[in-house]
Write an enzyme that holds these catalytic residues in place. Sequence first.
Site, mmCIF file in Angstrom:
data_model
loop_
_atom_site.group_PDB
_atom_site.id
_atom_site.type_symbol
_atom_site.label_atom_id
_atom_site.label_comp_id
_atom_site.label_asym_id
_atom_site.label_seq_id
_atom_site.Cartn_x
_atom_site.Cartn_y
_atom_site.Cartn_z
ATOM 1 N N LYS A 22 -2.685 -0.266 8.421
ATOM 2 C CA LYS A 22 -1.999 0.967 8.020
ATOM 3 C C LYS A 22 -3.074 1.961 7.544
ATOM 4 O O LYS A 22 -3.803 2.485 8.376
ATOM 5 C CB LYS A 22 -0.947 0.638 6.958
ATOM 6 C CG LYS A 22 -0.012 -0.507 7.374
ATOM 7 C CD LYS A 22 1.261 -0.055 8.035
ATOM 8 C CE LYS A 22 1.985 -1.109 8.825
ATOM 9 N NZ LYS A 22 2.733 -2.111 8.098
ATOM 10 N N SER A 53 8.371 -0.131 3.070
ATOM 11 C CA SER A 53 7.920 0.505 4.304
ATOM 12 C C SER A 53 8.876 1.552 4.860
ATOM 13 O O SER A 53 8.446 2.466 5.553
ATOM 14 C CB SER A 53 7.639 -0.555 5.367
ATOM 15 O OG SER A 53 8.782 -1.341 5.606
ATOM 16 N N HIS A 93 1.577 -0.912 2.439
ATOM 17 C CA HIS A 93 1.555 0.559 2.423
ATOM 18 C C HIS A 93 0.939 1.115 1.142
ATOM 19 O O HIS A 93 1.017 2.318 0.901
ATOM 20 C CB HIS A 93 2.963 1.109 2.614
ATOM 21 C CG HIS A 93 3.516 0.828 3.969
ATOM 22 N ND1 HIS A 93 3.233 1.611 5.068
ATOM 23 C CD2 HIS A 93 4.288 -0.192 4.418
ATOM 24 C CE1 HIS A 93 3.839 1.101 6.126
ATOM 25 N NE2 HIS A 93 4.472 0.004 5.768
HETATM 26 C C1 LIG Z 1 3.520 -3.213 8.799
HETATM 27 C C2 LIG Z 1 3.875 -4.236 7.776
HETATM 28 C C3 LIG Z 1 3.542 -5.570 7.957
HETATM 29 C C4 LIG Z 1 2.954 -6.063 9.255
HETATM 30 O O1 LIG Z 1 1.649 -5.665 9.386
HETATM 31 P P1 LIG Z 1 0.974 -5.590 10.846
HETATM 32 O O2 LIG Z 1 -0.461 -5.591 10.537
HETATM 33 O O3 LIG Z 1 1.472 -4.343 11.467
HETATM 34 O O4 LIG Z 1 1.400 -6.808 11.581
HETATM 35 C C5 LIG Z 1 3.812 -6.459 6.946
HETATM 36 N N1 LIG Z 1 4.401 -6.061 5.800
HETATM 37 C C6 LIG Z 1 4.775 -4.781 5.604
HETATM 38 C C7 LIG Z 1 5.426 -4.392 4.336
HETATM 39 C C8 LIG Z 1 4.513 -3.833 6.587
HETATM 40 O O5 LIG Z 1 4.896 -2.572 6.401
#
Ligand SMILES: *Cc1c(COP(=O)(O)O)cnc(C)c1O
Length: 386
Positions: free
Chosen positions: A239, A180, A208
Amino acid sequence: MPSFDDELGELGRRALLRRLRTFDSPQQPEVVLAGKALINFASNDYLGLATEPALREAAKAAVDAFGVGSGASRLICGTLPPHARLEEAIAKFKGTESALAFSSGYATAVGTLGALAGESDVLILDKLCHASLIDGARLSNAAVRIFPHNHLGKLESHLEWARSNFPEGRVIVVTEAVFSMDGDRAPLAEIVEMKSRHGALLLLDEAHAVGVLGRNGRGLADALRLEGEVDIQMGTLSKALGVAGGYIAGSRKLVELLVNRARSFIYITAPPPAVSAAAAAAIEWLQTDEGERRREQLWSNLAVFGEQMPGIFNDGQRIQSPIIPIILGDTERALAAAAQLGERGFFVPAIRFPTVPRDAARLRVTITARHTVAQITALAAALRAL
Ligand SMILES: *Cc1c(COP(=O)(O)O)cnc(C)c1O
């Protein structure tokens, strides 16, 4: 006893105090912050789905049909048709027997690791795993081993250690498809080979990668045709899918176990039906021609940025995802660079400790399908001038 003010003052002295900023516009490339128009290069809404008409319509229809709240947790009386449809859509999309939707990706990580691992088990995580996976590992009471980022040799020695010290335990390797804050990918084929050889399971967080990589945006495992080898496929709906929530896709037994054991699934009110309906619409949309075109646009925009920023990575690495880190090291330097970009009309946040290591503060640029070539070109010029 230190006062709240002392603690905040200390954060301020170390340039680590963070404040919320309210944007007066929807999530899109052109945003308004404190009356100023900025081009947003910080969003994870890689395909522009947060404002997509088909998703808005799905959410509105679900509000009309089911109201705004779910009223109870999923296991009591909160499971409504949009939740069931979403889980069917995820399982079908991922090609798994079953899927389970959580309220957030964070809840997915924490609940799943806690459900699958306890004190007689071992979790082996990449050092750059997201905070949600780290918190899940900590809460689980399992033995936790961390390997340096993408370091296969160290992963292998942890696997050997786990097998000899916990011969009866469950051993789970935990990593991300696309990291991320670094935007690079895990060496998935090698990790799959290694975990299989050591009789371990693999949890792959595709947060991602979904919507970005693989056929119709199914993720990295699909892109490498390794989806059948990933025991626990995790992802977010928040995302590239533009909505909110998280999911696990895998076997029917895995999902049944999570329904019974994942505390962040059990002790939480079911997601609002409109959120689940919009997320299901996002998954459908990804599989349309329009979805494919938008994904191609994303990669073509990334190619434009790559051409304009040769030598962006010291090691000659190529752009591997919509996340492009520009590592500046010093916290103050990253903040100054972000402020300078802000003056030129770009929103690119400085990412600091503890999100990244102390000496690796950076600008985190994200490019989306909705940016224009002119916007990307202008950003590249501003970055070169830093
Ligand atoms: C953003 C993210 C999460 C958390 O997801 P949310 O839906 O924002 O709670 C978990 N793992 C990774 C790798 C992320 O980038």
